[in-house]
Design a protein around this motif. Structure first.
Motif, PDB file in Angstrom:
ATOM      1  N   UNK A   2       0.480 -26.455  -5.431  1.00 14.49           N
ATOM      2  CA  UNK A   2       1.567 -26.241  -6.489  1.00 14.49           C
ATOM      3  C   UNK A   2       1.265 -24.813  -7.185  1.00 14.49           C
ATOM      4  N   UNK A   3       0.258 -24.002  -6.717  1.00 18.41           N
ATOM      5  CA  UNK A   3      -0.179 -22.805  -7.220  1.00 18.41           C
ATOM      6  C   UNK A   3       0.067 -21.776  -6.267  1.00 18.41           C
ATOM      7  N   UNK A   4       0.441 -20.429  -6.669  1.00 16.54           N
ATOM      8  CA  UNK A   4       0.352 -19.493  -5.735  1.00 16.54           C
ATOM      9  C   UNK A   4      -1.138 -19.391  -5.156  1.00 16.54           C
ATOM     10  N   UNK A   5      -1.407 -19.076  -4.092  1.00 12.94           N
ATOM     11  CA  UNK A   5      -2.691 -18.876  -3.597  1.00 12.94           C
ATOM     12  C   UNK A   5      -3.621 -18.189  -4.420  1.00 12.94           C
ATOM     13  N   UNK A   6      -4.859 -18.436  -4.578  1.00 14.90           N
ATOM     14  CA  UNK A   6      -5.628 -17.726  -5.633  1.00 14.90           C
ATOM     15  C   UNK A   6      -6.039 -16.386  -5.194  1.00 14.90           C
ATOM     16  N   UNK A   7      -6.332 -16.284  -3.792  1.00 15.73           N
ATOM     17  CA  UNK A   7      -6.658 -14.870  -3.213  1.00 15.73           C
ATOM     18  C   UNK A   7      -5.495 -14.003  -3.198  1.00 15.73           C
ATOM     19  N   UNK A   8      -4.381 -14.434  -3.037  1.00 14.88           N
ATOM     20  CA  UNK A   8      -3.098 -13.527  -3.288  1.00 14.88           C
ATOM     21  C   UNK A   8      -2.986 -13.113  -4.590  1.00 14.88           C
ATOM     22  N   UNK A   9      -2.991 -13.815  -5.488  1.00 11.02           N
ATOM     23  CA  UNK A   9      -2.871 -13.580  -6.885  1.00 11.02           C
ATOM     24  C   UNK A   9      -4.125 -12.408  -7.356  1.00 11.02           C
ATOM     25  N   UNK A  10      -5.205 -12.683  -6.782  1.00 14.50           N
ATOM     26  CA  UNK A  10      -6.075 -11.676  -7.028  1.00 14.50           C
ATOM     27  C   UNK A  10      -5.829 -10.421  -6.436  1.00 14.50           C
TER      28      UNK A  10
ATOM     29  N   UNK B 138      -2.801  -9.174  -5.894  1.00 12.22           N
ATOM     30  CA  UNK B 138      -1.702  -8.859  -6.736  1.00 12.22           C
ATOM     31  C   UNK B 138      -1.848  -8.204  -7.894  1.00 12.22           C
ATOM     32  N   UNK B 139      -2.827  -8.848  -8.748  1.00 17.73           N
ATOM     33  CA  UNK B 139      -3.567  -8.255  -9.756  1.00 17.73           C
ATOM     34  C   UNK B 139      -4.006  -6.813  -9.702  1.00 17.73           C
ATOM     35  N   UNK B 140      -4.973  -6.833  -8.793  1.00 22.02           N
ATOM     36  CA  UNK B 140      -5.606  -5.262  -8.386  1.00 22.02           C
ATOM     37  C   UNK B 140      -4.321  -4.410  -8.130  1.00 22.02           C
TER      38      UNK B 140
ATOM     39  N   UNK C  29       1.078  -1.249   0.077  1.00 24.27           N
ATOM     40  CA  UNK C  29       0.013   0.031   0.172  1.00 24.27           C
ATOM     41  C   UNK C  29       0.912   1.207   0.110  1.00 24.27           C
ATOM     42  N   UNK C  30       1.887   1.277   0.524  1.00 22.77           N
ATOM     43  CA  UNK C  30       3.035   2.367   0.684  1.00 22.77           C
ATOM     44  C   UNK C  30       3.630   2.353  -0.628  1.00 22.77           C
ATOM     45  N   UNK C  31       3.988   1.400  -1.598  1.00 22.52           N
ATOM     46  CA  UNK C  31       4.721   1.343  -2.723  1.00 22.52           C
ATOM     47  C   UNK C  31       4.029   2.153  -3.780  1.00 22.52           C
ATOM     48  N   UNK C  32       4.567   3.218  -4.313  1.00 23.35           N
ATOM     49  CA  UNK C  32       4.007   3.996  -5.423  1.00 23.35           C
ATOM     50  C   UNK C  32       3.470   2.926  -6.603  1.00 23.35           C
ATOM     51  N   UNK C  33       2.204   3.400  -7.035  1.00 22.42           N
ATOM     52  CA  UNK C  33       1.763   2.289  -8.124  1.00 22.42           C
ATOM     53  C   UNK C  33       2.609   2.568  -9.370  1.00 22.42           C
TER      54      UNK C  33
END
Length: 206
Positions: free
Chosen positions: A118-126, A128-130, A97-101
């Motif tokens: 074997x996959x990055x957690x789905x909620x985490x991927x979502x 990171x996408x946002x 949140x503090x990192x400039x977009x």
């Protein structure tokens, strides 16, 4: 830099051990073409020292360094410690949140708890996408042995999570020949930055 006459970017490992001074940055910029990008690895005082991701003083110094790179600023790499697990996700989210977009950032997850089946957690991927945050993978030889449901082997990260992530994707230290079987999948990604091993003498970024 003789190097910059042949390649269009470089991964700055030196920035992981010490934040470059304004004088160093000026010298680097003076020696490279206008379209050359420096891709810094985040300072270990931010990513690894006690209070991981919570040192505001170092973070502000890091931001000053990134600003000084100006048009030569490429994506940043944040390598999380192998002990930084999923229970610390709130600390990671607060940091993001503090990192400039407007400054591209890619994360390297190393603890197995960030992955499921074997996959990055789905909620985490979502999440990171946002935020437009990408992923770093240290590929080497095991791109050749990609399996859609490959389990985590020690501290190696499964490649399935990469191809499920539709935003920025960064592959680091990957053998160029290993990418051939995955060319179609990579071409479907919206933003792919590829940095090959410097030992190969191949182009650094694509």
């Amino acid at each position: 830099f003789h190097y910059s006459r042949y390649f269009n970017c470089i991964e700055l490992n030196t920035s992981h051990y010490r934040i470059p001074t304004p004088e160093q940055v000026r010298k680097w910029k003076d020696q490279v073409p206008a379209d050359f990008a420096f891709c810094p690895k985040v300072f270990q005082g931010i990513s690894h020292d006690r209070g991981v991701l919570e040192n505001r003083e170092f973070l502000q110094e890091w931001f000053h360094f990134l600003k000084a790179l100006e048009s030569h600023r490429g994506p940043c790499f944040l390598q999380l410690p192998p002990t930084f697990d999923y229970t610390a996700k709130a600390r990671l989210f607060h940091f993001l949140e503090r990192w400039p977009t407007e400054w591209p950032l890619a994360l390297e997850f190393r603890h197995p708890s960030w992955f499921q089946d074997g996959h990055l957690r789905e909620a985490l991927c979502d999440y990171l996408r946002t935020r437009g945050v990408g992923l770093v993978i240290i590929g080497k030889d095991y791109l050749d042995h990609y399996e859609p449901r490959k389990k985590i082997d020690g501290d190696r990260q499964p490649l399935a999570c990469l191809f499920d992530h539709e935003d920025a994707l960064v592959l680091s230290a990957v053998r160029s020949a290993s990418l051939t079987p995955h060319r179609d999948r990579l071409s479907r990604r919206r933003d792919v930055d590829i940095i090959f091993s410097k030992n190969e003498g191949k182009i650094e970024m694509a």
